[in-house]
Enzyme design. Structure first.
Site, PDB file in Angstrom:
ATOM      1  N   ASN A   9      86.698   0.075  55.187  1.00 43.03           N
ATOM      2  CA  ASN A   9      85.383  -0.153  54.583  1.00 43.03           C
ATOM      3  C   ASN A   9      84.391   0.722  55.342  1.00 43.03           C
ATOM      4  O   ASN A   9      84.019   0.389  56.465  1.00 43.03           O
ATOM      5  CB  ASN A   9      85.020  -1.644  54.708  1.00 43.03           C
ATOM      6  CG  ASN A   9      83.589  -1.932  54.282  1.00 43.03           C
ATOM      7  OD1 ASN A   9      82.938  -1.089  53.644  1.00 43.03           O
ATOM      8  ND2 ASN A   9      83.095  -3.110  54.638  1.00 43.03           N
ATOM      9  N   LYS A  11      81.361   1.192  54.763  1.00 41.50           N
ATOM     10  CA  LYS A  11      79.976   0.674  54.705  1.00 41.50           C
ATOM     11  C   LYS A  11      79.007   1.828  54.377  1.00 41.50           C
ATOM     12  O   LYS A  11      79.389   2.773  53.695  1.00 41.50           O
ATOM     13  CB  LYS A  11      79.609  -0.013  56.020  1.00 41.50           C
ATOM     14  CG  LYS A  11      80.641  -1.025  56.462  1.00 41.50           C
ATOM     15  CD  LYS A  11      80.133  -1.937  57.551  1.00 41.50           C
ATOM     16  CE  LYS A  11      81.285  -2.799  58.035  1.00 41.50           C
ATOM     17  NZ  LYS A  11      80.839  -3.866  58.931  1.00 41.50           N
ATOM     18  N   HIS A  95      81.563  -9.185  50.398  1.00 41.43           N
ATOM     19  CA  HIS A  95      81.536  -8.921  51.843  1.00 41.43           C
ATOM     20  C   HIS A  95      80.396  -9.726  52.473  1.00 41.43           C
ATOM     21  O   HIS A  95      79.337  -9.916  51.850  1.00 41.43           O
ATOM     22  CB  HIS A  95      81.335  -7.420  52.090  1.00 41.43           C
ATOM     23  CG  HIS A  95      81.562  -7.022  53.513  1.00 41.43           C
ATOM     24  ND1 HIS A  95      80.604  -7.211  54.476  1.00 41.43           N
ATOM     25  CD2 HIS A  95      82.640  -6.493  54.141  1.00 41.43           C
ATOM     26  CE1 HIS A  95      81.085  -6.795  55.647  1.00 41.43           C
ATOM     27  NE2 HIS A  95      82.318  -6.354  55.467  1.00 41.43           N
ATOM     28  N   GLU A 167      87.371 -12.668  56.922  1.00 44.98           N
ATOM     29  CA  GLU A 167      86.554 -11.953  57.907  1.00 44.98           C
ATOM     30  C   GLU A 167      85.566 -12.916  58.560  1.00 44.98           C
ATOM     31  O   GLU A 167      84.485 -13.176  58.005  1.00 44.98           O
ATOM     32  CB  GLU A 167      85.773 -10.839  57.215  1.00 44.98           C
ATOM     33  CG  GLU A 167      86.646  -9.830  56.517  1.00 44.98           C
ATOM     34  CD  GLU A 167      85.934  -8.496  56.381  1.00 44.98           C
ATOM     35  OE1 GLU A 167      86.478  -7.509  56.868  1.00 44.98           O
ATOM     36  OE2 GLU A 167      84.831  -8.452  55.810  1.00 44.98           O
ATOM     37  N   GLY A 173      82.010  -6.129  63.432  1.00 40.93           N
ATOM     38  CA  GLY A 173      81.171  -5.144  64.097  1.00 40.93           C
ATOM     39  C   GLY A 173      80.702  -5.579  65.478  1.00 40.93           C
ATOM     40  O   GLY A 173      79.808  -4.960  66.059  1.00 40.93           O
ATOM     41  N   GLY A 235      84.407  -0.302  61.465  1.00 42.64           N
ATOM     42  CA  GLY A 235      84.174   0.756  62.450  1.00 42.64           C
ATOM     43  C   GLY A 235      85.358   1.669  62.720  1.00 42.64           C
ATOM     44  O   GLY A 235      85.207   2.902  62.747  1.00 42.64           O
TER      45      GLY A 235
HETATM   46  C1  PEP Z   1      84.235  -4.908  57.802  1.00 45.25           C
HETATM   47  O1  PEP Z   1      83.424  -4.063  57.532  1.00 45.25           O
HETATM   48  O2  PEP Z   1      84.721  -5.578  56.875  1.00 45.25           O
HETATM   49  C2  PEP Z   1      84.624  -5.095  59.203  1.00 45.25           C
HETATM   50  C3  PEP Z   1      85.550  -5.972  59.459  1.00 45.25           C
HETATM   51  O3  PEP Z   1      84.004  -4.324  60.164  1.00 45.25           O
HETATM   52  P1  PEP Z   1      84.493  -4.047  61.689  1.00 45.25           P
HETATM   53  O4  PEP Z   1      85.954  -3.660  61.592  1.00 45.25           O
HETATM   54  O5  PEP Z   1      83.632  -2.935  62.161  1.00 45.25           O
HETATM   55  O6  PEP Z   1      84.324  -5.325  62.440  1.00 45.25           O
END
Ligand code: PEP
Length: 249
Positions: A9, A11, A95, A167, A173, A235
């Site tokens: 992702n 973003k 999300h 998640e 993040g 990330g």
């Molecule tokens: C996400 O964007 O769904 C996510 C889990 O981000 P990160 O891996 O940066 O925590």
């Protein structure tokens, strides 16, 4: 059995030159990966370019959101047929950043999931509790409402494929990953919910990804859990070398 599925992702990151550089390095590095399905979900403005870049490769294209109407006076929105037209197979829905900042609710998630499926897209539907929910002992209630309300009326023929992503918001993040046991506990809870509400076949074939600070150093242990079938990665999907290490865990 379920084929592991790892999706990036991106973003609101990456310009066209950066996307080109990413795939120049990433595609040759992962071209022989067959045991893991791979997808990248860039911003809308890069979908066309990335669609061309990944054509004929083992990397699939996804978007980060979709509206539920097909067309019309909805300034700024993008519809399921538009995502199909540009080459998307997947779309992230619900999300936590959309729930937090853009008013997404279980009801709107449900509309998007149904519209995506009706047009042949596979939704990656996200769920997960905030730190406050977890500290107040509400993790399972919140996840249950995200899953059951988001999937309400979705399995009409029983053939629908929806990917789920657990998640925990406190892990996104932040560099704080849920421990493999913490994640497994919620994944098993989700699979059990699927079984009770939609039957054994759907429960067994549904891919449940984990997301929240997944990195090359913690992916193998997460993936070794029986109900963790993949990752939704923010990330660490932005750099070709770390995303390569993830899909080759
Ligand atoms: C996400 O964007 O769904 C996510 C889990 O981000 P990160 O891996 O940066 O925590």
């Amino acid at each position: 059995m379920r084929t592991p599925f790892i999706a990036g992702n991106w973003k609101m990151n990456m310009l066209s030159g950066e996307a080109e550089d990413f795939f120049k390095e990433f595609l040759p590095a992962v071209k022989d990966v067959q045991s893991v399905k791979i997808a990248v979900c860039p911003v809308y403005t890069l979908l066309h370019q990335v669609s061309e870049l990944v054509r004929d490769s083992n990397v699939k294209l996804g978007a980060q959101n979709v509206f539920w109407e097909e067309k019309g006076a909805y300034t700024g929105e993008i519809s399921p047929p538009m995502l199909k037209d540009v080459g998307c197979e997947y779309v992230i829905i619900g999300h936590s950043e959309r729930r937090q900042h853009f008013g997404e609710t279980n009801e709107t998630v449900n509309k998007r999931v149904k519209a995506a499926l009706a047009h042949g897209l596979t939704p990656i539907m996200c769920c997960g509790e905030t730190l406050e929910d977890r500290e107040n002992g509400k993790t399972f209630d919140v996840v249950k409402s995200h899953i059951l309300e988001g999937l309400q009326g979705v399995y009409e023929s029983g053939k629908e494929e929806v990917v789920l992503a657990y998640e925990p918001v406190w892990a996104i993040g932040t560099g704080k990953t849920a421990s493999p046991d913490q994640a497994q506990e919620v994944h098993a809870f989700i699979r059990n919910l699927l079984q009770e509400n939609f039957g054994e076949d759907i429960a067994q074939r549904t891919i449940i990804q984990y997301g929240g600070s997944v990195k090359p150093k913690n992916i193998a242990e997460l993936m070794s859990q029986p109900d963790i079938d993949g990752g939704l990665v923010g990330g660490a999907s932005l750099k070709a070398d770390s995303f390569t290490a993830l899909v080759k865990y």
